[in-house]
Design an enzyme around this catalytic site. Structure first.
Site: not given
Length: 314
Positions: A83, A241, A245, A268
Protein backbone atom coordinates in the site's frame (compact mmCIF):
# COMPACT_ATOMS: atom_id res chain seq x y z
CA UNK A 1 6.50 19.32 -10.86
CA UNK A 2 8.30 19.16 -14.20
CA UNK A 3 7.19 16.19 -16.25
CA UNK A 4 9.84 13.55 -16.88
CA UNK A 5 12.00 14.63 -13.93
CA UNK A 6 12.78 12.60 -10.83
CA UNK A 7 11.15 13.54 -7.55
CA UNK A 8 11.49 13.20 -3.80
CA UNK A 9 9.76 14.86 -0.83
CA UNK A 10 10.35 18.43 0.32
CA UNK A 11 10.68 17.42 3.97
CA UNK A 12 10.50 14.42 6.27
CA UNK A 13 7.25 13.16 7.70
CA UNK A 14 6.44 10.39 10.19
CA UNK A 15 3.40 8.11 10.25
CA UNK A 16 2.57 5.70 13.07
CA UNK A 17 0.13 2.81 13.32
CA UNK A 18 -0.22 -0.91 13.99
CA UNK A 19 1.04 -3.92 12.06
CA UNK A 20 -1.80 -5.93 10.57
CA UNK A 21 -0.26 -9.29 11.48
CA UNK A 22 1.59 -8.61 14.74
CA UNK A 23 -0.72 -5.83 15.97
CA UNK A 24 2.49 -4.22 17.27
CA UNK A 25 2.99 -0.44 17.07
CA UNK A 26 5.28 0.74 14.29
CA UNK A 27 6.57 4.12 13.18
CA UNK A 28 7.83 5.00 9.70
CA UNK A 29 9.59 8.19 8.62
CA UNK A 30 9.80 9.26 4.98
CA UNK A 31 13.05 11.15 4.34
CA UNK A 32 13.97 13.00 1.12
CA UNK A 33 16.66 11.30 -0.95
CA UNK A 34 18.84 12.51 -3.86
CA UNK A 35 18.31 11.63 -7.51
CA UNK A 36 19.09 8.06 -8.58
CA UNK A 37 18.71 6.79 -4.99
CA UNK A 38 15.44 4.99 -5.61
CA UNK A 39 13.22 3.82 -2.77
CA UNK A 40 14.82 2.04 0.17
CA UNK A 41 13.78 0.96 3.65
CA UNK A 42 16.06 1.33 6.67
CA UNK A 43 15.06 -1.26 9.28
CA UNK A 44 15.87 0.13 12.69
CA UNK A 45 15.33 -1.26 16.19
CA UNK A 46 17.02 -4.56 15.32
CA UNK A 47 18.91 -6.58 17.98
CA UNK A 48 21.93 -4.80 19.45
CA UNK A 49 20.81 -1.53 17.91
CA UNK A 50 21.61 -2.70 14.39
CA UNK A 51 20.11 -1.22 11.24
CA UNK A 52 19.63 -2.72 7.80
CA UNK A 53 18.97 -1.08 4.44
CA UNK A 54 16.66 -2.95 2.04
CA UNK A 55 16.06 -1.74 -1.50
CA UNK A 56 12.43 -1.66 -2.59
CA UNK A 57 12.98 -3.92 -5.59
CA UNK A 58 11.48 -7.16 -6.85
CA UNK A 59 14.82 -8.94 -6.39
CA UNK A 60 14.55 -8.37 -2.62
CA UNK A 61 11.12 -9.99 -2.31
CA UNK A 62 11.32 -12.99 0.05
CA UNK A 63 7.67 -14.03 0.27
CA UNK A 64 4.25 -13.10 -1.11
CA UNK A 65 1.98 -15.47 0.80
CA UNK A 66 -0.08 -13.00 2.88
CA UNK A 67 1.54 -9.76 1.75
CA UNK A 68 4.67 -8.60 -0.05
CA UNK A 69 7.80 -8.95 2.11
CA UNK A 70 11.21 -7.43 1.36
CA UNK A 71 14.41 -8.85 2.82
CA UNK A 72 15.36 -11.87 4.88
CA UNK A 73 13.04 -12.22 7.92
CA UNK A 74 15.85 -13.83 9.93
CA UNK A 75 18.01 -10.73 9.48
CA UNK A 76 15.34 -8.04 9.52
CA UNK A 77 12.67 -7.73 6.84
CA UNK A 78 9.88 -5.30 6.00
CA UNK A 79 6.45 -6.71 5.22
CA UNK A 80 3.15 -5.37 3.89
CA UNK A 81 4.92 -2.80 1.71
CA UNK A 82 2.33 -2.83 -1.10
CA UNK A 83 0.00 0.00 0.00
CA UNK A 84 2.87 2.36 0.75
CA UNK A 85 4.63 1.51 -2.51
CA UNK A 86 1.35 2.10 -4.36
CA UNK A 87 1.10 5.61 -2.90
CA UNK A 88 4.67 6.39 -3.96
CA UNK A 89 4.14 5.06 -7.49
CA UNK A 90 0.67 6.56 -7.83
CA UNK A 91 1.92 10.04 -6.94
CA UNK A 92 5.23 9.71 -8.79
CA UNK A 93 7.81 9.60 -5.98
CA UNK A 94 11.12 8.25 -7.29
CA UNK A 95 13.58 8.70 -4.40
CA UNK A 96 12.93 8.16 -0.71
CA UNK A 97 14.68 6.76 2.35
CA UNK A 98 12.11 5.18 4.65
CA UNK A 99 13.05 4.49 8.27
CA UNK A 100 10.89 1.84 9.92
CA UNK A 101 11.26 0.61 13.51
CA UNK A 102 9.33 -2.63 13.13
CA UNK A 103 8.87 -5.55 10.73
CA UNK A 104 5.59 -4.34 9.19
CA UNK A 105 4.46 -1.19 7.43
CA UNK A 106 1.43 -0.01 9.46
CA UNK A 107 -1.87 -1.06 7.98
CA UNK A 108 -3.57 2.29 8.76
CA UNK A 109 -7.14 2.05 7.37
CA UNK A 110 -6.30 -0.81 5.00
CA UNK A 111 -5.79 1.45 2.00
CA UNK A 112 -3.12 3.91 0.78
CA UNK A 113 -5.01 7.06 1.83
CA UNK A 114 -2.92 7.77 4.94
CA UNK A 115 0.31 7.56 2.95
CA UNK A 116 -1.12 9.85 0.26
CA UNK A 117 -2.01 12.36 2.97
CA UNK A 118 1.51 12.18 4.42
CA UNK A 119 3.05 12.78 0.99
CA UNK A 120 0.73 15.74 0.45
CA UNK A 121 1.72 17.17 3.84
CA UNK A 122 5.44 16.86 3.10
CA UNK A 123 5.14 18.11 -0.48
CA UNK A 124 6.78 16.78 -3.63
CA UNK A 125 10.11 18.17 -4.78
CA UNK A 126 11.19 17.97 -8.43
CA UNK A 127 14.85 17.13 -9.00
CA UNK A 128 16.99 18.04 -12.02
CA UNK A 129 17.70 14.46 -13.12
CA UNK A 130 15.60 12.81 -15.84
CA UNK A 131 13.33 9.96 -14.86
CA UNK A 132 14.06 6.49 -16.23
CA UNK A 133 11.19 4.27 -17.38
CA UNK A 134 10.76 0.59 -18.21
CA UNK A 135 9.08 0.33 -21.61
CA UNK A 136 7.41 -3.01 -22.35
CA UNK A 137 8.38 -4.27 -25.82
CA UNK A 138 6.48 -7.56 -26.03
CA UNK A 139 3.87 -9.39 -23.95
CA UNK A 140 4.96 -11.20 -20.80
CA UNK A 141 2.39 -13.46 -19.12
CA UNK A 142 2.25 -15.77 -16.11
CA UNK A 143 -0.60 -18.11 -15.18
CA UNK A 144 -1.64 -20.10 -12.14
CA UNK A 145 -4.87 -22.06 -12.30
CA UNK A 146 -7.47 -19.70 -13.69
CA UNK A 147 -5.50 -16.60 -12.65
CA UNK A 148 -3.11 -14.69 -14.87
CA UNK A 149 -1.08 -11.49 -14.88
CA UNK A 150 0.56 -9.98 -17.92
CA UNK A 151 2.43 -6.91 -19.12
CA UNK A 152 1.88 -5.72 -22.68
CA UNK A 153 3.27 -2.86 -24.78
CA UNK A 154 1.54 0.53 -24.86
CA UNK A 155 2.39 3.69 -26.78
CA UNK A 156 2.58 5.75 -23.61
CA UNK A 157 1.47 5.82 -20.00
CA UNK A 158 0.64 2.97 -17.64
CA UNK A 159 -2.68 1.26 -18.25
CA UNK A 160 -4.49 -1.26 -16.04
CA UNK A 161 -7.20 -3.77 -16.90
CA UNK A 162 -8.12 -5.98 -13.94
CA UNK A 163 -10.97 -8.42 -13.34
CA UNK A 164 -11.92 -10.52 -10.32
CA UNK A 165 -14.52 -13.22 -9.77
CA UNK A 166 -15.29 -14.47 -6.27
CA UNK A 167 -17.84 -17.19 -5.46
CA UNK A 168 -19.50 -14.81 -3.01
CA UNK A 169 -22.45 -12.75 -4.28
CA UNK A 170 -21.52 -9.64 -2.31
CA UNK A 171 -18.20 -9.55 -4.25
CA UNK A 172 -18.92 -11.56 -7.39
CA UNK A 173 -17.42 -10.52 -10.72
CA UNK A 174 -15.96 -7.02 -11.07
CA UNK A 175 -13.68 -5.43 -13.63
CA UNK A 176 -12.04 -2.06 -14.13
CA UNK A 177 -9.81 -0.54 -16.80
CA UNK A 178 -8.03 2.81 -16.61
CA UNK A 179 -4.89 4.76 -17.39
CA UNK A 180 -3.15 5.51 -14.12
CA UNK A 181 -2.69 9.21 -13.32
CA UNK A 182 -2.26 10.91 -9.94
CA UNK A 183 -5.82 12.27 -10.14
CA UNK A 184 -7.37 8.88 -10.88
CA UNK A 185 -5.14 7.13 -8.35
CA UNK A 186 -6.33 9.52 -5.64
CA UNK A 187 -9.96 9.44 -6.64
CA UNK A 188 -10.52 5.81 -7.60
CA UNK A 189 -7.85 3.58 -6.10
CA UNK A 190 -6.04 5.08 -3.11
CA UNK A 191 -8.95 4.68 -0.64
CA UNK A 192 -9.84 1.08 -1.58
CA UNK A 193 -9.39 -1.12 1.49
CA UNK A 194 -8.11 -4.65 1.86
CA UNK A 195 -10.79 -7.30 2.24
CA UNK A 196 -11.29 -10.88 3.28
CA UNK A 197 -13.75 -13.54 4.32
CA UNK A 198 -14.41 -13.62 8.05
CA UNK A 199 -13.88 -17.40 8.19
CA UNK A 200 -10.43 -16.99 6.61
CA UNK A 201 -9.45 -14.26 9.07
CA UNK A 202 -10.52 -16.45 11.99
CA UNK A 203 -8.21 -19.21 10.68
CA UNK A 204 -5.34 -16.74 10.42
CA UNK A 205 -5.94 -15.55 14.00
CA UNK A 206 -5.57 -19.14 15.24
CA UNK A 207 -2.24 -19.39 13.36
CA UNK A 208 -0.97 -16.15 14.90
CA UNK A 209 -1.48 -13.96 11.81
CA UNK A 210 -3.77 -10.98 11.11
CA UNK A 211 -3.77 -10.15 14.82
CA UNK A 212 -4.19 -6.46 13.98
CA UNK A 213 -6.98 -6.99 11.45
CA UNK A 214 -10.27 -5.33 12.34
CA UNK A 215 -13.22 -3.52 10.83
CA UNK A 216 -11.14 -0.35 11.18
CA UNK A 217 -8.66 -1.53 8.54
CA UNK A 218 -10.38 -4.24 6.48
CA UNK A 219 -13.62 -5.03 4.72
CA UNK A 220 -14.97 -8.19 6.37
CA UNK A 221 -17.26 -10.39 4.27
CA UNK A 222 -19.38 -13.03 6.00
CA UNK A 223 -21.14 -15.18 3.42
CA UNK A 224 -23.48 -12.75 1.66
CA UNK A 225 -23.04 -9.62 3.74
CA UNK A 226 -20.46 -6.96 4.55
CA UNK A 227 -19.89 -6.61 8.29
CA UNK A 228 -18.50 -3.07 8.23
CA UNK A 229 -21.29 -0.74 9.49
CA UNK A 230 -20.29 1.99 7.02
CA UNK A 231 -20.44 -0.37 4.05
CA UNK A 232 -18.26 0.10 0.97
CA UNK A 233 -16.51 3.29 -0.11
CA UNK A 234 -17.41 2.52 -3.73
CA UNK A 235 -19.37 -0.18 -5.51
CA UNK A 236 -16.15 -1.48 -7.10
CA UNK A 237 -13.94 -1.22 -3.99
CA UNK A 238 -12.95 -4.88 -4.19
CA UNK A 239 -11.44 -4.73 -7.68
CA UNK A 240 -10.01 -1.28 -6.93
CA UNK A 241 -8.08 -2.75 -4.02
CA UNK A 242 -6.67 -5.45 -6.28
CA UNK A 243 -5.50 -2.64 -8.56
CA UNK A 244 -3.99 -0.81 -5.58
CA UNK A 245 -2.01 -3.91 -4.62
CA UNK A 246 -0.85 -4.33 -8.21
CA UNK A 247 0.39 -0.73 -8.42
CA UNK A 248 2.39 -1.28 -5.22
CA UNK A 249 3.81 -4.64 -6.25
CA UNK A 250 4.76 -3.44 -9.74
CA UNK A 251 6.47 -0.41 -8.20
CA UNK A 252 9.14 -2.91 -7.14
CA UNK A 253 10.32 -2.94 -10.77
CA UNK A 254 12.46 -0.01 -9.65
CA UNK A 255 11.18 2.38 -12.32
CA UNK A 256 7.77 3.39 -13.70
CA UNK A 257 6.43 1.06 -16.37
CA UNK A 258 5.26 2.26 -19.77
CA UNK A 259 2.84 -0.46 -20.80
CA UNK A 260 -0.40 -2.23 -19.96
CA UNK A 261 -0.99 -4.51 -16.99
CA UNK A 262 -3.80 -7.04 -17.49
CA UNK A 263 -4.85 -9.53 -14.86
CA UNK A 264 -7.61 -11.88 -13.77
CA UNK A 265 -7.90 -12.66 -10.05
CA UNK A 266 -4.35 -11.44 -9.36
CA UNK A 267 -2.49 -11.51 -6.06
CA UNK A 268 0.90 -10.53 -4.70
CA UNK A 269 2.47 -13.74 -5.96
CA UNK A 270 1.19 -13.27 -9.51
CA UNK A 271 2.37 -9.65 -9.56
CA UNK A 272 5.82 -10.70 -8.41
CA UNK A 273 5.99 -13.56 -10.92
CA UNK A 274 5.15 -11.32 -13.88
CA UNK A 275 7.96 -8.94 -12.89
CA UNK A 276 10.31 -11.88 -12.47
CA UNK A 277 9.36 -13.18 -15.93
CA UNK A 278 9.85 -9.75 -17.50
CA UNK A 279 13.32 -9.29 -16.04
CA UNK A 280 14.23 -12.85 -17.04
CA UNK A 281 13.58 -11.96 -20.70
CA UNK A 282 15.75 -8.96 -21.51
CA UNK A 283 14.14 -8.66 -24.94
CA UNK A 284 10.75 -7.94 -23.37
CA UNK A 285 11.62 -4.44 -22.19
CA UNK A 286 14.03 -1.55 -22.49
CA UNK A 287 15.01 1.37 -20.30
CA UNK A 288 14.18 4.81 -21.66
CA UNK A 289 14.55 8.30 -20.20
CA UNK A 290 11.85 10.97 -20.07
CA UNK A 291 9.58 9.94 -22.99
CA UNK A 292 8.51 12.69 -25.37
CA UNK A 293 5.00 12.48 -23.96
CA UNK A 294 6.00 12.59 -20.31
CA UNK A 295 3.56 10.21 -18.71
CA UNK A 296 0.43 11.72 -17.15
CA UNK A 297 1.15 9.50 -14.16
CA UNK A 298 3.55 12.20 -13.07
CA UNK A 299 1.57 15.32 -13.88
CA UNK A 300 1.48 18.04 -11.25
CA UNK A 301 -2.07 18.66 -10.14
CA UNK A 302 -1.00 21.34 -7.70
CA UNK A 303 -2.57 19.63 -4.72
CA UNK A 304 -1.13 19.83 -1.22
CA UNK A 305 -4.09 19.53 1.17
CA UNK A 306 -3.64 18.94 4.87
CA UNK A 307 -3.98 15.28 5.82
CA UNK A 308 -7.02 13.84 7.47
CA UNK A 309 -4.90 12.26 10.22
CA UNK A 310 -2.09 13.40 12.50
CA UNK A 311 1.41 13.27 11.07
CA UNK A 312 4.62 14.34 12.70
CA UNK A 313 7.10 16.64 11.00
CA UNK A 314 10.63 15.30 11.37
Amino acid sequence: MKLGRQTTLKKSVTVSGQGVHSNAPVSITFNPAPAHSGISFIRTNLPNGAERTIEAKWSRVSTTELCTVLGDPSRGAVSTVEHLMAALMGLGIDNLSIEIDGPEVPIMDGSASAFVAAIDWAGIKTLSASRRYIKILKPVRVEHGRSFSELRPAASGFHMDVAIDFPVPVIGAQSKAMELTPARFRREISRARTFGMLRDVEKLWKLGFALGSSLENSIAVDDNRILNPEGLRSADEFVCHKMLDAVGDLALAGAPIVGTYRAFCPGHKMNFLVLQAMFADRSSFEYVEAPARAEPLFADFGRSPMPAFAVEAS
